[in-house]
Design a protein around this motif. Structure first.
Motif, short mmCIF file in Angstrom:
data_model
loop_
_atom_site.label_atom_id
_atom_site.label_comp_id
_atom_site.label_asym_id
_atom_site.label_seq_id
_atom_site.Cartn_x
_atom_site.Cartn_y
_atom_site.Cartn_z
N ALA A 214 58.36 70.72 -31.95
CA ALA A 214 58.06 69.78 -30.80
C ALA A 214 58.75 68.56 -31.30
CB ALA A 214 56.42 69.37 -30.74
N ALA A 215 58.82 67.67 -30.54
CA ALA A 215 59.57 66.29 -30.84
C ALA A 215 58.84 64.94 -30.36
CB ALA A 215 60.98 66.29 -30.42
N ILE A 216 58.95 63.97 -30.69
CA ILE A 216 58.32 62.76 -30.11
C ILE A 216 59.47 61.76 -29.94
CG2 ILE A 216 55.92 63.14 -30.90
CD1 ILE A 216 56.58 60.99 -33.04
N ASN A 217 59.18 60.68 -29.02
CA ASN A 217 60.28 59.68 -28.81
C ASN A 217 59.63 58.28 -28.49
OD1 ASN A 217 59.61 59.50 -26.31
ND2 ASN A 217 61.46 60.10 -25.39
N ILE A 218 60.40 57.46 -28.67
CA ILE A 218 60.10 55.98 -28.17
C ILE A 218 61.31 55.69 -27.24
CG2 ILE A 218 60.07 53.52 -28.83
CD1 ILE A 218 58.67 54.34 -31.41
N SER A 219 61.03 55.04 -26.12
CA SER A 219 62.19 54.63 -25.29
C SER A 219 61.80 53.43 -24.75
CB SER A 219 62.23 55.84 -24.03
OG SER A 219 61.00 56.05 -23.64
N GLY A 220 62.74 52.76 -24.38
CA GLY A 220 62.46 51.32 -23.66
C GLY A 220 63.93 50.65 -23.31
N PRO A 221 63.65 49.52 -22.79
CA PRO A 221 65.14 48.79 -22.51
C PRO A 221 66.13 48.40 -23.31
CG PRO A 221 63.02 47.36 -21.97
CD PRO A 221 62.61 48.74 -22.33
N ASP A 222 67.35 48.58 -23.03
CA ASP A 222 68.26 48.33 -24.11
C ASP A 222 67.88 46.74 -24.61
OD1 ASP A 222 69.40 50.42 -23.86
OD2 ASP A 222 71.11 49.73 -22.27
N PRO A 223 67.72 45.57 -24.16
CA PRO A 223 67.48 44.50 -24.79
C PRO A 223 66.36 44.52 -25.94
CG PRO A 223 67.87 44.05 -22.23
CD PRO A 223 67.72 45.46 -22.43
N VAL A 224 65.64 45.35 -25.91
CA VAL A 224 64.60 45.44 -26.88
C VAL A 224 65.21 46.41 -27.95
CG1 VAL A 224 62.11 46.25 -27.36
CG2 VAL A 224 62.70 45.38 -25.16
N MET A 225 65.90 47.40 -27.48
CA MET A 225 66.24 48.53 -28.55
C MET A 225 67.58 48.14 -29.42
SD MET A 225 63.97 50.53 -28.00
CE MET A 225 64.19 52.44 -28.26
N ASN A 226 68.36 47.06 -28.79
CA ASN A 226 69.75 47.14 -29.43
C ASN A 226 69.85 46.52 -30.89
OD1 ASN A 226 71.15 48.18 -27.37
ND2 ASN A 226 71.58 46.35 -26.26
#
Length: 252
Positions: A214-226
Motif C-alpha cells: 500500500a502507500a499513503i500520501n499527503i496532498s495540499g495547495p502549492d503555497p503550503v507545500m513549496n
C-alpha cells in the motif's frame, strides 16, 4: 411491480457461472455450464465470451474454461485492502490532524492505484480524492510509491503493451523516464507529484516480507507545500506514520 422484475437474467447467469467453480471443480465446459443452468449452450455463448474478454474466465481448451485472473485480482485486492484500512485509518487520520492536509491510502491493482481510505482536510484549498477512484500508477505520487518495490524488469512487464504518454507533464512519458524516476524515488524513499496547483508527497507501506502492499500520501495547495523546510517536515511525518502502520501490520 415485484422485486424479481428488476433482475437482469444475463447478469444473473454470468454470476452463477462464476459460482460453479470451487476447489473440487476447477474447469468446466460450456456444455456443463448450460446443463447446470438448464439452458442451451447457444444462449450462454455471449455471456461466456464477455466473461472471457474481461478475464473473469480463462479459456484453456475447446469450450473449456477456468476462473480467470480478474476473479483473484479483484477479490484479493478487496480482502487485502480491508485489513490495511482498518489498521491504517487511525494513523492516517492523526496525520491529517497534525498537518491539516488531506491524506489518502491506496493499493495497487495492476497498473492502477485504487484509493481505499481518505482523511479529508477541512481547509478550503484541499485535495480530496473520492474513495474508489483509480489513477494510472505512473501519474501520481502515491502510484509511484506503490511501484517502489518493482525492479526495472518488473516495471517493463507491468506496462507491456500499455501507453504511458498522453498524461499531463510531469508524469513520465516514456518507459525510460518512468524507470529513471522510480529509481530516484526508490533511492530517496518518497515520491512527489505536481498537478493543478497542488503537490502530493507519498511513501510506501511494506509487509513483513518487504513487499510494497500500500502507500499513503499527503496532498495540499502549492503555497503550503513549496517550502523546502515544510516539505521535509511533511516527509518525516509521512515516514513516521508509515513505520507505525507497518509495525501494526507486522511489517519491516
Amino acid at each position: 411491480m415485484s422485486e424479481k422484475d428488476y433482475t437482469v437474467p444475463a447478469l444473473q447467469r454470468g454470476l452463477r457461472i462464476l459460482e460453479m467453480f470451487d476447489s473440487q471443480r476447477r474447469t468446466m465446459s460450456q456444455a456443463e455450464m448450460a446443463e447446470q443452468l438448464g439452458v442451451s449452450t447457444s444462449s450462454l455463448y455471449r455471456i461466456v465470451q464477455t466473461l472471457t474478454n474481461m478475464q473473469y474466465l480463462n479459456k484453456i481448451g475447446t469450450n473449456t474454461y477456468t476462473l480467470g485472473t480478474q476473479v483473484v485480482s479483484r477479490g484479493f485486492s478487496y480482502l487485502a485492502s480491508r485489513e490495511i484500512v482498518e489498521v491504517a485509518a487511525p494513523f492516517i487520520t492523526r496525520l491529517r490532524d497534525s498537518t491539516s492536509l488531506s491524506s489518502h491510502l491506496g493499493i495497487r491493482d495492476g497498473a492502477e492505484t485504487l484509493y481505499v481510505f481518505r482523511a479529508l482536510a477541512l481547509q478550503r484549498l484541499s485535495v480530496n480524492v473520492p474513495l474508489g477512484t483509480r489513477f494510472p500508477c505512473h501519474t501520481t505520487a502515491m502510484g509511484r510509491a506503490l511501484l517502489m518495490g518493482m525492479t526495472p524488469a518488473e516495471l517493463q512487464t507491468l506496462y507491456q503493451g500499455q501507453r504511458i504518454d498522453g498524461y499531463p507533464v510531469p508524469a513520465p512519458q516514456t518507459m525510460p523516464e518512468l524507470i529513471a524516476q522510480c529509481e530516484k524515488e526508490r533511492s530517496q524513499g518518497w515520491s512527489q507529484h505536481y498537478s493543478d496547483y497542488s503537490t502530493a508527497l507519498a511513501v510506501p507501506i511494506r509487509n513483513f516480507t518487504g513487499n510494497v502492499v500500500a502507500a499513503i500520501n499527503i496532498s495540499g495547495p502549492d503555497p503550503v507545500m513549496n517550502s523546502d523546510a515544510v516539505r521535509q517536515q511533511l516527509i518525516d511525518a509521512l515516514q513516521d506514520t508509515a513505520r507505525e502502520i507497518m509495525r501494526q501490520l507486522g511489517g519491516c
